[in-house]
Design a protein around this motif. Structure first.
Motif, PDB file in Angstrom:
ATOM      1  N   LYS A  55       0.731  -1.390  -0.040  1.00 57.66           N
ATOM      2  CA  LYS A  55      -0.048  -0.141  -0.014  1.00 57.66           C
ATOM      3  C   LYS A  55       1.058   1.194   0.054  1.00 57.66           C
ATOM      4  O   LYS A  55       0.602   2.350  -0.524  1.00 57.66           O
ATOM      5  N   LYS A  56       1.937   1.182   1.019  1.00 54.15           N
ATOM      6  CA  LYS A  56       2.853   2.372   0.875  1.00 54.15           C
ATOM      7  C   LYS A  56       3.633   2.510  -0.612  1.00 54.15           C
ATOM      8  O   LYS A  56       3.693   3.668  -1.080  1.00 54.15           O
ATOM      9  N   LEU A  57       3.848   1.359  -1.314  1.00 58.06           N
ATOM     10  CA  LEU A  57       4.349   1.572  -2.497  1.00 58.06           C
ATOM     11  C   LEU A  57       3.627   2.065  -3.280  1.00 58.06           C
ATOM     12  O   LEU A  57       3.910   2.715  -4.506  1.00 58.06           O
ATOM     13  N   LEU A  58       2.275   1.740  -3.341  1.00 56.69           N
ATOM     14  CA  LEU A  58       1.291   2.467  -4.281  1.00 56.69           C
ATOM     15  C   LEU A  58       1.230   3.815  -4.198  1.00 56.69           C
ATOM     16  O   LEU A  58       0.665   4.581  -5.074  1.00 56.69           O
ATOM     17  N   ASP A  59       1.528   4.415  -2.929  1.00 62.50           N
ATOM     18  CA  ASP A  59       1.076   5.475  -2.624  1.00 62.50           C
ATOM     19  C   ASP A  59       2.372   6.493  -3.079  1.00 62.50           C
ATOM     20  O   ASP A  59       2.416   7.660  -3.347  1.00 62.50           O
ATOM     21  N   ILE A  60       3.563   6.034  -3.696  1.00 63.93           N
ATOM     22  CA  ILE A  60       4.768   6.657  -4.196  1.00 63.93           C
ATOM     23  C   ILE A  60       5.026   6.167  -5.627  1.00 63.93           C
ATOM     24  O   ILE A  60       6.089   6.797  -6.359  1.00 63.93           O
ATOM     25  N   GLY A  61       4.385   5.042  -5.938  1.00 64.64           N
ATOM     26  CA  GLY A  61       4.864   4.351  -7.292  1.00 64.64           C
ATOM     27  C   GLY A  61       3.696   4.368  -8.382  1.00 64.64           C
ATOM     28  O   GLY A  61       2.689   4.814  -7.891  1.00 64.64           O
ATOM     29  N   SER A  62       4.053   3.757  -9.167  1.00 63.13           N
ATOM     30  CA  SER A  62       3.045   3.670 -10.357  1.00 63.13           C
ATOM     31  C   SER A  62       2.565   2.252 -10.498  1.00 63.13           C
ATOM     32  O   SER A  62       3.259   1.383 -10.639  1.00 63.13           O
ATOM     33  N   ILE A 306       3.919  -3.068 -10.332  1.00 71.83           N
ATOM     34  CA  ILE A 306       4.207  -1.534  -9.489  1.00 71.83           C
ATOM     35  C   ILE A 306       5.498  -1.328  -9.494  1.00 71.83           C
ATOM     36  O   ILE A 306       6.503  -2.141  -9.440  1.00 71.83           O
ATOM     37  N   ILE A 307       5.810  -0.014 -10.090  1.00 69.72           N
ATOM     38  CA  ILE A 307       7.303   0.373 -10.243  1.00 69.72           C
ATOM     39  C   ILE A 307       7.314   1.837  -9.507  1.00 69.72           C
ATOM     40  O   ILE A 307       6.533   2.564  -9.531  1.00 69.72           O
ATOM     41  N   ALA A 308       8.496   1.800  -8.718  1.00 71.78           N
ATOM     42  CA  ALA A 308       8.694   3.040  -7.949  1.00 71.78           C
ATOM     43  C   ALA A 308      10.406   3.330  -8.208  1.00 71.78           C
ATOM     44  O   ALA A 308      11.231   2.429  -8.282  1.00 71.78           O
ATOM     45  N   GLY A 309      10.540   4.679  -7.905  1.00 72.19           N
ATOM     46  CA  GLY A 309      11.944   4.905  -8.079  1.00 72.19           C
ATOM     47  C   GLY A 309      11.929   6.514  -8.929  1.00 72.19           C
ATOM     48  O   GLY A 309      11.152   7.051  -8.671  1.00 72.19           O
ATOM     49  N   PRO A 310      13.024   6.941  -9.317  1.00 73.09           N
ATOM     50  CA  PRO A 310      13.114   8.378  -9.983  1.00 73.09           C
ATOM     51  C   PRO A 310      12.441   8.237 -11.137  1.00 73.09           C
ATOM     52  O   PRO A 310      12.184   7.126 -11.863  1.00 73.09           O
ATOM     53  N   SER A 313       5.893   8.191 -10.161  1.00 80.56           N
ATOM     54  CA  SER A 313       5.046   8.933  -9.106  1.00 80.56           C
ATOM     55  C   SER A 313       3.603   8.093  -8.794  1.00 80.56           C
ATOM     56  O   SER A 313       3.585   7.221  -9.511  1.00 80.56           O
ATOM     57  N   GLN A 314       3.061   8.452  -7.853  1.00 82.76           N
ATOM     58  CA  GLN A 314       1.570   7.952  -7.537  1.00 82.76           C
ATOM     59  C   GLN A 314       1.048   8.168  -8.679  1.00 82.76           C
ATOM     60  O   GLN A 314       0.685   8.938  -9.249  1.00 82.76           O
ATOM     61  N   GLU A 355       6.686   4.259 -18.296  1.00 82.01           N
ATOM     62  CA  GLU A 355       6.624   5.914 -17.624  1.00 82.01           C
ATOM     63  C   GLU A 355       5.517   5.936 -16.790  1.00 82.01           C
ATOM     64  O   GLU A 355       4.883   4.836 -16.370  1.00 82.01           O
ATOM     65  N   SER A 356       5.276   7.151 -16.278  1.00 81.66           N
ATOM     66  CA  SER A 356       4.327   7.311 -15.168  1.00 81.66           C
ATOM     67  C   SER A 356       3.166   8.439 -15.575  1.00 81.66           C
ATOM     68  O   SER A 356       3.671   9.270 -16.259  1.00 81.66           O
ATOM     69  N   ILE A 357       2.057   8.118 -15.212  1.00 83.39           N
ATOM     70  CA  ILE A 357       1.017   9.102 -15.083  1.00 83.39           C
ATOM     71  C   ILE A 357       0.431   9.285 -13.798  1.00 83.39           C
ATOM     72  O   ILE A 357      -0.066   8.441 -13.336  1.00 83.39           O
ATOM     73  N   LYS A 358       0.385  10.749 -13.308  1.00 86.80           N
ATOM     74  CA  LYS A 358      -0.134  10.935 -12.059  1.00 86.80           C
ATOM     75  C   LYS A 358      -1.608  10.766 -11.976  1.00 86.80           C
ATOM     76  O   LYS A 358      -2.376  11.036 -13.043  1.00 86.80           O
ATOM     77  N   TYR A 359      -2.030  10.080 -10.900  1.00 87.37           N
ATOM     78  CA  TYR A 359      -3.414   9.662 -10.738  1.00 87.37           C
ATOM     79  C   TYR A 359      -3.313   9.403  -9.319  1.00 87.37           C
ATOM     80  O   TYR A 359      -2.838   8.602  -8.592  1.00 87.37           O
ATOM     81  N   GLN A 360      -4.651   9.714  -8.417  1.00 85.51           N
ATOM     82  CA  GLN A 360      -4.964   9.546  -7.104  1.00 85.51           C
ATOM     83  C   GLN A 360      -5.367   8.256  -6.862  1.00 85.51           C
ATOM     84  O   GLN A 360      -4.701   7.832  -5.778  1.00 85.51           O
TER      85      GLN A 360
END
Length: 723
Positions: A55-62, A306-310, A313-314, A355-360
């Motif tokens: 869940k924490k990973l989902l808050d900061i990752g895609s 799930i992917i997180a890193g530089p 984003s969420q 790549e990442s697309i911001k979404y809540q």
């Protein structure tokens, strides 16, 4: 003419000489990338169970749903191997026999067996794949380039460490079932990797499936040890797979308890690993290479990533492979890892960096998207076969009544209009949300009947009716494409994320519908009004439809370019009084080839995210022979489809109907075309489109058949008024 070609060749030469090339920085050796295997897990599991670290990973990752297709039959080893090759690969059970060098398999050590199978001694690694030669042999049977161990090989060449930890072995009284798939991702081209996948990473546990579970403490300590050296670390605890396999031997409640326990243990390990990483510079990917047995039974073959890193984003993960928020493929994992280490992915890797697309609330959105994707996948075969069968029956019935009971032909009018209405119904059906198979069938019948009834009630003339349904279909498709295809993406006649043939742009089904409906609808409109302004309006409509098939942001469909150019071009020339003969047709064809060639060259340097660009880059890298391989593969696909797809019957029966109508009743078809000149132009343009769709599209038989839906029924409607 010679001067023209000389200038043209010079321009092409200059184009190649000055073209920019993609450059990557030098590989970075002290980076850490972790690929954590959470096998046989669904998107619903992430929400259903208490997994605080995920869940924490989902808050900061895609987050994304991943297509898990591989080459050949659907299997777990193939899915893992596909991740490591970056292109669809196939692996048998032999190909997944991986061991530490000193482990005993059968009668001797894995190291000695590796030497026996390959004639080589393992170097620069303590894990061997005994089936590497079998994997290479299987790859050679495919008509495209597949290199087992490509990801690990490229990392090794660039002095990036690769470590593999853990296994999914199953111990039973009859022996051990070795399930060591993770090395298929990280090994080099010789089947060698570094790490530990031995039984030492398992501990006895009487409350776990098969009374064994991963030694999470050892896994973590190994991670800490290897992470000091940087590189890619692949971790496969294996407990979720063991719980999933064991579920068939126990009650549903116990199976759920074992699954929850395995997920919770993996979640705790994820938390410990994340505490040692700095996600402002390190990369962490949680991937599910293969779905659970229950999901396979439900045809839910897409899994969470799930992917997180530089730079992440969420929100949603996406890639240029799919160009869809929250959807990626297993081909995208390897290019993502290589790009993270500043290594350019090779052209044989058909995926693209994630790549990442911001979404809540990506999780909630994708849970609903998953239901829709599975609904479409499950409904598609039966619904489409039923529709095609119905269409064929209508055509046969029409011919039968034409010769036996002409007076009953008028009763077929609403049915023929209904046949033309169904593609529109398929397009708006997603507005009702995910439906069960039978509700999909009911909804198609009810919606088609409703649309058909409204047209029959408000429009009294047959020519006007076919004009209305064709133009409404055309305009709806155009609007949907301009809005990034929200309806087509979830249509039974649109894409199938699980099959993964196409994710964006216009597919063959709706390409045929768009060409056929726009041509016949516009020609019926011109037949009614015959004014210059209407002709110009028709020209604009054709132009819009054509560019929506070929512009890069809409997929740059090569087959659509060829088919649309010839179909629309033939119709426009006839519309404005140009006689279509061999010379005219040849000039038009040569013009199309020149334009296509220029688009191909431009794609090689300025566009990198379309199917055409992907082909162009492969040709640029591997030479013209790769183009012939692509043509061969597409030709084989087309021949197989012609033999096995039910759409072939639409084309065959349509041709037979036209052949019969050309001779009986005598002269009737000729009189119709004489009295309805513009309808004839539309019919001719549609037939040209059918032929070029068949010849120049992979799965062209489908595009040709859907074009038929708007070429043949209008003739039948007009014919029944003359007999």
């Amino acid at each position: 003419m010679k001067k023209f070609f000389a200038i043209f060749l010079c321009l092409v030469f200059i184009f190649f000489a000055v073209s920019p090339s993609i450059s990557f920085a030098s590989p970075t050796k002290n980076k850490i990338a972790v690929l954590f295997i959470l096998d046989r897990t669904s998107i619903n599991d992430l929400a259903k169970y208490n997994l605080p670290n995920i869940k924490k990973l989902l808050d900061i990752g895609s987050l994304a749903l991943m297509n898990t297709r591989a080459a050949g039959s659907y299997s777990e080893p193939s899915s893992y191997l596909t991740i490591g090759t970056g292109t669809r690969a196939s692996a048998g059970e032999m190909g997944s026999l991986c061991f530490n060098n000193d482990e005993v398999y059968g009668y001797t050590s894995a190291e000695k067996l590796y030497h026996l199978y390959t004639g080589k001694l393992p170097q620069e690694g303590n894990i061997v794949n005994l089936g590497i030669q079998d994997l290479i042999n299987q790859a050679s049977t495919l008509n495209y380039t597949v290199t087992p161990g490509l990801l690990g090989e490229l990392l090794k060449r660039n002095e990036i460490n690769v470590y593999v930890l853990g296994n999914s072995d199953i111990k039973t009284p009859s022996g051990i079932s070795y399930k060591r798939y993770a090395p298929l991702i990280g090994m080099d081209k010789n089947g060698i990797s570094e790490g530990d996948i031995s039984e030492d990473l398992l501990v006895k546990d009487d409350n776990s499936p098969y009374m064994v579970k991963a030694d999470y403490e050892k896994l973590y300590n190994k991670f800490v040890e290897y992470s000091k050296n940087g590189g890619l670390i692949i971790i496969d605890p294996g407990d979720i797979l063991r719980a999933d396999v064991f579920s068939k031997y126990t009650s549903p409640s116990l199976a759920q308890r074992y699954r929850e326990k395995a997920l919770y243990e993996s979640d705790k390990l994820i938390g410990k690993i994340l505490s040692d990483l700095d996600l402002s510079k390190d990369l962490f990917i949680v991937v599910t290479p293969y779905p659970s047995n229950q999901d396979i039974q439900n045809n839910n073959l897409i899994t969470p990533v799930i992917i997180a890193g530089p730079s992440y984003s969420q929100g949603f993960a996406t890639s240029n492979t799919t160009k869809r928020q929250g959807i990626i493929t297993n081909l995208d994992i390897a290019p993502t890892i290589l790009s993270y280490f500043n290594i350019e992915p090779p052209v044989e890797m058909l995926g693209h960096p994630i790549e990442s697309i911001k979404y809540q609330n990506a999780l909630g959105y994708l849970i609903n998207a998953d239901k829709m994707i599975v609904s479409v996948h499950n409904a598609r075969p039966l619904v489409l076969k039923s529709y095609v069968l119905f269409l064929v029956i209508v055509l046969i019935l029409y011919i039968g009544l034409l010769f036996l009971k002409k007076e009953y032909l008028k009763y077929l009018t609403p049915i023929i209009l209904g046949v033309m209405t169904v593609p529109l119904t398929f397009l708006i059906l997603p507005l009702l949300g995910p439906l069960s198979l039978y509700l999909n069938i009911v909804a198609v019948v009810v919606l088609t009947g409703l649309i058909d009834g409204l047209i029959m009630y408000f429009v009294k003339n047959d020519l006007d009716r076919l004009m209305v349904i064709s133009l409404v279909t055309t305009i709806t498709i155009i609007i949907d494409l301009l809005l990034n295809s929200p309806l087509m993406k979830n249509s039974i006649l649109g894409y199938d994320v699980i099959s993964g043939a196409r994710f964006y742009g216009i597919g063959n089904e709706y390409m045929g519908v768009l060409i056929g409906s726009s041509i016949m609808g516009t020609m019926a409109l011109i037949e009614k009004y015959k004014t210059k302004s209407v002709k110009i309006l028709g020209f604009i409509l054709f132009t819009v439809a054509f560019w929506l098939m070929v512009l890069p942001q809409f997929g740059a469909k090569v087959g659509g370019f060829i088919t649309g150019f010839m179909a629309f071009g033939s119709t426009i020339l006839m519309l404005f009084g140009v006689k279509i003969n061999k010379k005219t047709f040849l000039i038009m064809f040569i013009s199309m080839v020149i334009l296509l060639f220029l688009m191909f060259i431009a794609s090689m340097f300025f566009v990198t995210t379309t199917h055409m660009a992907q082909t162009a880059i492969i040709v640029k890298s591997e030479g013209i022979n790769s183009l012939f391989q692509i043509f061969t593969r597409k030709l084989q696909m087309e021949l197989n489809l012609i033999r096995y797809t039910i759409w072939s019957w639409v084309l065959i029966i349509s041709i037979l109907v036209l052949f019969i109508l050309s001779y009986r009743p005598t002269g009737v078809l000729k009189n119709i075309f004489k009295n309805y000149k513009y309808v004839y132009y539309g019919f001719f343009g549609s037939i040209v489109g059918m032929l070029f769709a068949l010849a120049f599209n992979d799965a062209g038989i489908v595009a040709a058949a859907t074009t038929c839906i708007y070429a043949i029924p209008p003739i039948l409607l007009l014919l029944q008024r003359k007999v």
